[in-house]
Scaffold this motif. Structure first.
Motif, short mmCIF file in Angstrom:
data_model
loop_
_atom_site.label_atom_id
_atom_site.label_comp_id
_atom_site.label_asym_id
_atom_site.label_seq_id
_atom_site.Cartn_x
_atom_site.Cartn_y
_atom_site.Cartn_z
N TYR A 126 5.71 6.36 -1.97
CA TYR A 126 6.12 6.13 -0.59
C TYR A 126 5.23 5.05 -0.01
CZ TYR A 126 8.52 10.64 -0.94
OH TYR A 126 9.33 11.67 -1.31
N ILE A 127 5.85 3.97 0.48
CA ILE A 127 5.08 2.89 1.09
C ILE A 127 4.46 3.39 2.39
CG2 ILE A 127 5.24 0.59 2.10
CD1 ILE A 127 7.45 0.01 0.08
N LEU A 128 3.22 2.96 2.66
CA LEU A 128 2.44 3.47 3.79
C LEU A 128 3.18 3.35 5.12
CD1 LEU A 128 -0.25 4.66 4.63
CD2 LEU A 128 -1.11 2.36 4.97
N ILE A 187 0.84 -1.19 0.00
CA ILE A 187 0.00 0.00 0.00
C ILE A 187 0.88 1.24 0.00
CG2 ILE A 187 -1.63 1.33 1.39
CD1 ILE A 187 -2.80 -1.30 2.37
N PHE A 188 0.55 2.17 -0.87
CA PHE A 188 1.29 3.42 -0.98
C PHE A 188 0.42 4.58 -0.50
CE2 PHE A 188 5.26 2.59 -3.26
CZ PHE A 188 5.09 1.24 -3.52
N ASN A 189 1.05 5.58 0.10
CA ASN A 189 0.26 6.74 0.52
C ASN A 189 0.59 7.98 -0.28
OD1 ASN A 189 2.73 7.32 1.54
ND2 ASN A 189 2.11 7.48 3.66
N THR A 190 1.50 7.90 -1.22
CA THR A 190 1.80 8.98 -2.16
C THR A 190 2.28 8.35 -3.46
OG1 THR A 190 2.45 10.51 -0.39
CG2 THR A 190 3.21 11.02 -2.62
N GLN A 239 -4.04 9.15 -11.83
CA GLN A 239 -4.98 8.78 -10.77
C GLN A 239 -4.32 7.88 -9.75
OE1 GLN A 239 -8.83 7.16 -11.93
NE2 GLN A 239 -9.68 7.89 -10.01
N PHE A 240 -4.69 8.10 -8.50
CA PHE A 240 -4.27 7.29 -7.36
C PHE A 240 -5.33 6.21 -7.18
CE2 PHE A 240 -2.09 8.05 -3.02
CZ PHE A 240 -2.25 6.73 -2.64
N GLY A 241 -4.97 4.95 -7.32
CA GLY A 241 -5.94 3.87 -7.26
C GLY A 241 -6.63 3.78 -5.90
N ILE A 242 -7.88 3.34 -5.93
CA ILE A 242 -8.70 3.22 -4.72
C ILE A 242 -8.08 2.24 -3.72
CG2 ILE A 242 -10.90 2.39 -3.82
CD1 ILE A 242 -11.15 5.09 -5.03
N THR A 243 -7.45 1.20 -4.21
CA THR A 243 -6.84 0.20 -3.33
C THR A 243 -5.53 0.68 -2.73
OG1 THR A 243 -5.59 -0.86 -5.10
CG2 THR A 243 -7.84 -1.66 -4.73
#
Lengths: 113, 113
Positions: free
Chosen positions: A92-94, A28-31, A64-68
């Motif tokens: 950046y990984i969450l 999961i990425f946050n950026t 676009q930043f994916g929903i997942t």
């Protein structure tokens, strides 16, 4: 090190066509950041995405930043010769800290006049 | 504002030598990250400095080191050079250490003979 899966690896398109490329990961990425790199130069930041579902445009570019939170895509509309180059996704990984960017493997874009 | 600058742009060294690369971030940016780019491995994170402290480190041997000065300028050093260290070394700066946008310099092309 971990890398993002970016596809396609290369594209050869006609001037005026639309282009689409994407990045996927098991993390999961946050950026998400999208860069373009010309030969012999450093990557240039095109678009930054900070929220899941976010859709951002920069001229003919849309990302676009994916929903997942595990994927992102970049579209280029009406391609022109100067769009030639290598496009990288990065993120950046969450659970990560600081500014450790993980990069995709790159999409090489070639435009035929 | 001036962009990220890196010196030198090109460098040729022989195996066993050491090398120091320099990076000046965008004015006001306090975070500096270093990346290695090779055709085989892509863009790999080396380390990140913020306020003269190393905050993150990638998976590189101890021969790769860095430091940051009080004016945010950064240097990286590679000792006992190996042929595989030939690469484009990229520096990127960011305003802070909170997973923000990173802006890259033009890179230093290091060739090890």
């Amino acid at each position: 090190g971990q890398q993002l899966n970016q596809s396609p690896q290369s594209m050869f398109i006609q001037e005026g066509e639309d282009v689409s490329m994407n990045c996927t990961s098991s993390s999961i990425f946050n950026t998400w950041l999208w860069y373009k790199q010309d030969p012999g130069e450093g990557p240039v930041l095109l678009i930054a995405l900070y929220k899941a579902g976010e859709l951002t445009s920069n001229g003919r570019l849309t990302a676009q930043f994916g929903i997942t939170r595990k994927d992102s895509f970049l579209n280029i509309s009406a391609s022109i010769p100067s769009d030639v180059g290598i496009y990288f996704c990065a993120g950046y990984i969450l659970t990560g800290g600081g500014n450790k960017l993980t990069f995709g493997t790159g999409t090489q874009l070639k435009v035929e006049l | 504002k001036a962009g990220v600058t890196q010196t030198p742009r090109y460098l040729i060294k022989t195996r066993g030598q050491q090398v120091t690369l320099s990076c000046s971030p965008i004015s006001g940016h306090r975070s500096v990250s270093w990346y290695q780019q090779t055709p085989g491995q892509g863009l790999q994170f080396l380390f990140e400095y913020f306020s003269e402290t190393q905050r993150n480190k990638g998976n590189f041997p101890g021969r790769f080191s860095g430091r940051q000065f009080s004016n945010s300028r950064s240097e990286m050093n590679v000792s006992t050079l190996e042929l595989g260290d030939s690469a484009l070394y990229l520096c990127a700066s960011s305003e802070n250490a909170a997973q923000n946008e990173q802006f890259f310099g033009p890179g230093t092309r290091l060739t090890v003979l």
